[in-house]
Design a protein around this motif. Structure first.
Motif, short mmCIF file in Angstrom:
data_model
loop_
_atom_site.label_atom_id
_atom_site.label_comp_id
_atom_site.label_asym_id
_atom_site.label_seq_id
_atom_site.Cartn_x
_atom_site.Cartn_y
_atom_site.Cartn_z
N GLU A 44 73.54 108.53 85.97
CA GLU A 44 73.36 107.21 85.37
C GLU A 44 72.78 107.32 83.96
O GLU A 44 73.22 106.60 83.06
CB GLU A 44 72.44 106.36 86.25
N ASN B 187 75.51 108.52 81.64
CA ASN B 187 76.44 107.42 81.35
C ASN B 187 75.83 106.46 80.34
O ASN B 187 76.51 106.00 79.43
CB ASN B 187 76.82 106.67 82.63
N LEU B 188 74.54 106.15 80.50
CA LEU B 188 73.85 105.27 79.56
C LEU B 188 73.80 105.90 78.17
O LEU B 188 74.05 105.22 77.17
CB LEU B 188 72.43 104.96 80.05
N GLU C 21 75.92 107.99 76.92
CA GLU C 21 77.28 107.91 76.38
C GLU C 21 77.56 106.50 75.84
O GLU C 21 78.14 106.35 74.77
CB GLU C 21 78.30 108.29 77.46
N LYS C 22 77.15 105.49 76.59
CA LYS C 22 77.35 104.11 76.12
C LYS C 22 76.57 103.85 74.83
O LYS C 22 77.07 103.19 73.92
CB LYS C 22 76.91 103.12 77.20
N ASP D 209 75.70 106.08 72.61
CA ASP D 209 76.33 106.86 71.55
C ASP D 209 77.58 106.18 71.01
O ASP D 209 77.87 106.25 69.81
CB ASP D 209 76.66 108.26 72.07
N THR D 210 78.32 105.50 71.88
CA THR D 210 79.55 104.83 71.45
C THR D 210 79.29 103.38 71.05
O THR D 210 80.22 102.69 70.62
CB THR D 210 80.62 104.87 72.55
N ASN E 134 78.29 100.89 73.05
CA ASN E 134 78.75 99.97 74.09
C ASN E 134 77.66 99.61 75.10
O ASN E 134 77.95 99.33 76.25
CB ASN E 134 79.94 100.56 74.85
N SER E 135 76.41 99.61 74.69
CA SER E 135 75.33 99.23 75.62
C SER E 135 74.78 97.87 75.21
O SER E 135 75.02 97.38 74.12
CB SER E 135 74.22 100.27 75.61
N ASN E 136 74.03 97.28 76.11
CA ASN E 136 73.40 95.99 75.82
C ASN E 136 71.96 96.17 75.37
O ASN E 136 71.18 95.23 75.42
CB ASN E 136 73.44 95.10 77.07
#
Length: 92
Positions: free
Chosen positions: A4, A7-8, A10-11, A13-14, A16-18
């Motif tokens: 997890e 994955n966070l 990665e988000k 880095d791209t 795409n997180s909130n």
């Protein structure tokens, strides 16, 4: 939990997180407290050694840290991530 966090990361880095940028940096600093050699740091930042040294002299990348019992300096991945984010902000 590790999956997890990866994955966070990665988000983040791209983009795409909130999370806010500050929250993202806090998460990445916890995840990325990995020590890198100069060679590894150059690979991580996709830089030649000469450019890496130049950025250190300019104060854009932090100086390496010494470890007891080792002759080589280390850089923490979290510090390099912060420097990379700061450099990206200044170039925009």
């Amino acid at each position: 939990m590790v999956k997890e966090l990866k994955n966070l990361a990665e988000k983040i880095d791209t983009g795409n997180s909130n999370l806010t940028e500050e929250e993202a940096m806090d998460v990445l600093s916890v995840i990325a407290k990995e020590a890198l050699s100069k060679e590894q740091a150059c690979i991580f930042l996709n830089l030649r050694r000469s450019r890496f040294d130049e950025l250190i002299r300019e104060g854009k990348i932090p100086k390496g840290k010494k470890r007891v019992g080792y002759s080589n300096l280390i850089w923490y991945k979290s510090d390099l991530i912060k420097a990379k984010v700061a450099e990206n902000k200044s170039s925009n």
